[in-house]
Design a protein around this motif. Structure first.
Motif, short mmCIF file in Angstrom:
data_model
loop_
_atom_site.label_atom_id
_atom_site.label_comp_id
_atom_site.label_asym_id
_atom_site.label_seq_id
_atom_site.Cartn_x
_atom_site.Cartn_y
_atom_site.Cartn_z
N SER A 1 0.81 -1.22 0.00
CA SER A 1 0.00 0.00 0.00
C SER A 1 0.85 1.27 0.00
O SER A 1 0.39 2.31 -0.45
CB SER A 1 -0.97 0.00 1.17
N HIS A 2 2.06 1.24 0.54
CA HIS A 2 2.98 2.37 0.29
C HIS A 2 4.37 1.80 0.06
O HIS A 2 5.18 1.70 0.97
CB HIS A 2 3.01 3.44 1.38
N ASN A 3 4.55 1.46 -1.19
CA ASN A 3 5.69 0.62 -1.51
C ASN A 3 6.91 1.40 -1.97
O ASN A 3 6.82 2.43 -2.58
CB ASN A 3 5.29 -0.35 -2.63
#
Lengths: 371, 374
Positions: free
Chosen positions: A345-347
C-alpha cells in the motif's frame, strides 16, 4: 559508505501498524491490543480480521470472514495433483512451500489483496492435513464448513472431531504466533512484496525463511533436546555437560525481549494443564538452563523463548514433531499476508547496499592459459 | 544499539559484505568475483565459466570447466515430482509461477541440507529444463529432453524449440546469461540472503528469489520494456508516444536505476549486440532511447543517463527468438548463479537478518470488546 550492519540489527526497515514487539516492557501488541488480552479470548479468525481489516470484527463481519475462510479450504485441482506428486517422505515445509506455490498460480500478475489472503490462509491446514494423511497411507478428510479454523485443522488431520480443550489450545497457539514484528520470514515477505510481486510469491519465500532452524525450526529442536535429556533428574548433569561441549540450549535467547516473552508465559501455563509430563521435564530444564545462562551472563535477561513451550503445546495437541514448523506457518500466514498488504500500500523497492570485499579489478586470463 | 531512522527501501544501508560482485555506480562499472569487469568477462567466458567463477572465486581451467559441464549435464533432468507438478499446472499459468513451483517440487527433500556448491550446480543446471518445459507447456506442446552434448545456453534453446540452434543465437543468449548473472545486493539476491540467514536450505532461498524477481519493479522490467517497444512500433511513432506517456506521468520501462551514475555497462554491451541480433527492433529502440533520455533530461537535468539493462536486454532476447512472456524466466536462469553464490558466501558467517520496525499503530493497551458489543 555507511557501516555494514550485521543482521540489520537496529536498522528500521519498515513502518508498521500490524504488530509491535515492545521488548523493554515484555509486550507483544497486535494493532493496539496486548497479546495477553487476545490469546485466550479471540479466535484465530478474529485476529486475522484484525490484521487484514484493521479492527476486530463485529458479529456479522466475523460470520462473513469465517464463511469465506471455510469456503476456501479446498485445494485447486492443480494443487491436489502436485501434492500427490511429491515424495511421501518429504519435509512437510517443502510440501507446504511447493503446494502453496501451486495454489497461488495465476494467469497474470495480481496485486496482493484481502480475498487472496483469505483464500491462501484457508488452504494451509488442508495442505498439511492431506499430506500427513497421505504419508500414512490414508485418504484426505474433506473439510467441515461448520468447524472453525483450528477445529477443522485437527479434524482433517485425524478424521474425528477433537476434544474442545485441544481445539482451544491450538487456537490460542495460532493467535499467539500470528505475528511478531519484523522477524526474518515477515521481512522476506515484505522484500518480495517490494518488487510489486504477487502474494503467493511473498508467502512461498516466507515459508522458505521459516524453515530455517534459527527461525521456525526451533520447536522441533527443543523436542529433540528434551528427548536427549530424558528425565528431570538428568537435566542438570546433561545440561552442564552440553554447555562444556559448547552446545546451545534450544528454546532460549531472543534479540528483542528484555523480560520473559509474554507468549512463552501463556504457553507455559497451557503446558502445565495439557501436557504435565512434558511440563515436569521442561520446567526443570528451563530452570536449569536459566540458572546456567545467568551464571555465564548475569547481565542478560531471562531468555525462555516462544519455541520452548510451543513444543509441549503442539505435542499435547497430537502433532508429530515435523508438523511443528508448518503449523507455525498456519498461524503466521495471517501476519505475513497483512504485512504484504501493508508494504504494497505504500511501496518502495527494498534494495540495500553491499560492501565489496573482493580484489581490485583485473583482466581475465583466456581459458587455454589458465592453470 | 537503538533503532536508527527509517530508511525507506533500505537505501544507503549496508546489509552485507560481499566478494561476489560490486556495482560501482559512480564509475559505471560492474565487477564480478575475482575482480573482473563485466566488459572484460563477456568476450572471455561463457555462462558455465562465469557460474564457476561466482561459486569458487576464480575462473576454471580446462579440466575444472569440463568437470563442471559434466556435473551440470548430469543434473538437467526433472525428477518425477517436478515432472508431475509441471503437468498439473494449466497451460495458461504465468511462467514465473511455473518456475517457482516446479523448482520447489524438484528440490522437495526429506532432510534439511546445508547449502553447498553441488546443490548450487544442480539447481542452476535444472533451471533451463523447467523454463523450456514451462514454455512448451504454455504452447501445449510436448516437453523436449535435454541433449548432453550441448552447452547450457544451446541446450536451453534446443529444449524450447526442438531445433538445432544457430551459433549466433547461442552466442547472444550465452552473453546475456553472463551479463545478468549477478548484480550486487538487488532485491531478489537480498531475499535469498535473508532466507539463508535462518539456516534454511538453498532451494528455499532460490524459490524466494524467483518470487522477488517476478515483480515488475525488478525482473519484470525487461518484459515491460519490450511491451513499450511493441506499442511504439516504429521510429516515426516514438516521439509522440513517449511525450504522450510522459504527459500522463507514465514511467518509461527500461529507464531509471538507483545505483549507476553513468551508462549501465551491461546496457552498453547489449546495445551493441542488439544491432546484429535484431537490426529492425534496434532501430526503433535506439530512437526510443534517444527521445526518452531527452524527455527525462528535460524533466530532471540533474539526473544521469538512465537507460538500464532491461531496455537493451529486451531487444537482444527478441533477436535470440525468445518469446517475451519468457523474459523474466530467462533472467532467473541467469541470476540463479549469483543467488546461489551469495547464499554460499552468507553461510561463512551466518547471522539471522532481523531488522527493526517503527510502530505507527494505535497506542498499545486498549482492551478488546467482545464480538457482540463491537
Amino acid at each position: 559508505m555507511p557501516d555494514y550492519v550485521p543482521g540489520l540489527e537496529g536498522v528500521v526497515a519498515a513502518q508498521t501498524e500490524i504488530s509491535l514487539v515492545d521488548g523493554a516492557n515484555g509486550r507483544l501488541v497486535y494493532r493496539g491490543y496486548v497479546i495477553a488480552d487476545l490469546a485466550e479470548e479471540m479466535s484465530f479468525e478474529e485476529v486475522a480480521h484484525l490484521f487484514w481489516f484493521g479492527h476486530l470484527p463485529n458479529r456479522p463481519e466475523l460470520d462473513g470472514l469465517a464463511a469465506e475462510l471455510s469456503g476456501s479450504r479446498s485445494l485447486t485441482q492443480a494443487a491436489a495433483a502436485a501434492l500427490d506428486a511429491l515424495p511421501t517422505d518429504a519435509d512437510p515445509m517443502d510440501v507446504l512451500r511447493s503446494v502453496v506455490s501451486v495454489q497461488g498460480v495465476r494467469h497474470r500478475l495480481e496485486k496482493p489483496n484481502i480475498p487472496a489472503a483469505i483464500h491462501v490462509t484457508a488452504s494451509f491446514p488442508t495442505i498439511l492435513a492431506a499430506f500427513h494423511r497421505r504419508r500414512q497411507g490414508l485418504d484426505p478428510v474433506k473439510p467441515r464448513a461448520e468447524l472453525g479454523h483450528a477445529a477443522n485443522y485437527l479434524y482433517m488431520l485425524t478424521g474425528t472431531e477433537a476434544d474442545m480443550d485441544l481445539v482451544r489450545a491450538l487456537n490460542t497457539y495460532l493467535v499467539l504466533l500470528a505475528d511478531h514484528g519484523m522477524n526474518a520470514s515477515t521481512f522476506t515477505a515484505r522484500v518480495i512484496a517490494s518488487t510489486d510481486s504477487d502474494l503467493a510469491s511473498c508467502l512461498v519465500g516466507a515459508i522458505g525463511a521459516l524453515k530455517g532452524p534459527a527461525h521456525g525450526g526451533a520447536p522441533s529442536a527443543v523436542m529433540d533436546q528434551l528427548e536427549q535429556i530424558g528425565s528431570a533428574e538428568n537435566a542438570e548433569r546433561w545440561m552442564r555437560e552440553a554447555r562444556a561441549r559448547k552446545e546451545r540450549f534450544m528454546g532460549f535467547g531472543h534479540r528483542v525481549y528484555r523480560t520473559y516473552d509474554p507468549r512463552a508465559k501463556i504457553l507455559k501455563a497451557m503446558c502445565q494443564r495439557l501436557n504435565p509430563k512434558f511440563y515436569d521435564l521442561a520446567s526443570r530444564v528451563e530452570e536449569t538452563a536459566l540458572a546456567i545462562l545467568h551464571e555465564e551472563h548475569p547481565e542478560r535477561p531471562q531468555a525462555t523463548n516462544v519455541e520452548f513451550y510451543s513444543a509441549g503445546v503442539l505435542q499435547a495437541i497430537g502433532l508429530p514433531k515435523d508438523l511443528f514448523p508448518p503449523t507455525f506457518a498456519v498461524a503466521r500466514v495471517a501476519g505475513w499476508s497483512a504485512h504484504v498488504l501493508e508494504q504494497a500500500s505504500h511501496n518502495r523497492l527494498i534494495r540495500p547496499q553491499s560492501e565489496y570485499i573482493g580484489p581490485e579489478p583485473r583482466k581475465p586470463v583466456p581459458l587455454s592459459e589458465r592453470s | 544499539m537503538g533503532p536508527t531512522e527509517f530508511s525507506p527501501g533500505l537505501e544507503g544501508v549496508v546489509a552485507a559484505k560481499t566478494a561476489v560482485s560490486e556495482v560501482d555506480g559512480a564509475n559505471g562499472r560492474l565487477i564480478y568475483r575475482g575482480g573482473y569487469l563485466i566488459e572484460d568477462l563477456v568476450p572471455a567466458a561463457g555462462y558455465e565459466e562465469t557460474a564457476y567463477l561466482l561459486w569458487h572465486g576464480d575462473l576454471p581451467d580446462k579440466s575444472q570447466l569440463d568437470a563442471l559441464r559434466g556435473e551440470m549435464v548430469g543434473a538437467r533432468r526433472l525428477n518425477e515430482s517436478a515432472r508431475r507438478t509441471l503437468e498439473s499446472l494449466g497451460s495458461d499459468v504465468d511462467p514465473m509461477d511455473m518456475l517457482r513451483t516446479v523448482l520447489s517440487a524438484q528440490a522437495a527433500s526429506k532432510t534439511l541440507t546445508k547449502p553447498s556448491i553441488p546443490e548450487a550446480v544442480a539447481l542452476t543446471a535444472v533451471m533451463p529444463t523447467i523454463v523450456a518445459g514451462a514454455y512448451r507447456r504454455r504452447q501445449r506442446r510436448d516437453v523436449i529432453e535435454p541433449r548432453d552434448e550441448l552447452g547450457h545456453a544451446a541446450n536451453l534453446l534446443w529444449m524450447m524449440d526442438g531445433k538445432e540452434p544457430a551459433t549466433e543465437r547461442i552466442h547472444w543468449l550465452d552473453s546475456y546469461l553472463v551479463l545478468l548473472a549477478d548484480h550486487g545486493l538487488n532485491a531478489s539476491t537480498f531475499t535469498a540472503r535473508v532466507i539463508a540467514s535462518t539456516g534454511s536450505d538453498l532451494a528455499s532461498c532460490v524459490v524466494g528469489a524467483i518470487g522477488a524477481l517476478k515483480g515488475p519493479a525488478h525482473g519484470g522490467a525487461t518484459y515491460a520494456a519490450r511491451t513499450m517497444l511493441d506499442s511504439i512500433g516504429s521510429v516515426e511513432n516514438a516521439d509522440a508516444w513517449l511525450r504522450d506517456a510522459h504527459a500522463k506521468h507514465a514511467r518509461f520501462p527500461g529507464f531509471g536505476h538507483r545505483v549507476y551514475r553513468t551508462y549501465d555497462p551491461r546496457a552498453k554491451i547489449l546495445r551493441e549486440m542488439a544491432k546484429t541480433a535484431d537490426p529492425k527492433l534496434h532501430q526503433v529502440a535506439a530512437h526510443t532511447e534517444e527521445v526518452a533520455l531527452k524527455i527525462l533530461h528535460d524533466a530532471h537535468p540533474e539526473r544521469p543517463n538512465a537507460t538500464n539493462v532491461d531496455f537493451w536486454a529486451s531487444v537482444v532476447l527478441t533477436g535470440t527468438g525468445i518469446s517475451k512472456e519468457m523474459f523474466t524466466c530467462l533472467f532467473a536462469t541467469s541470476r540463479v548463479a549469483g543467488w546461489t553464490a551469495h547464499v554460499l558466501e552468507a553461510m561463512e558467517d551466518l547471522r539471522i537478518i532481523r531488522p527493526a520496525s517503527v510502530w505507527i499503530g494505535p497506542q498499545p493497551g486498549q482492551k478488546p470488546l467482545p464480538a457482540d458489543k463491537r
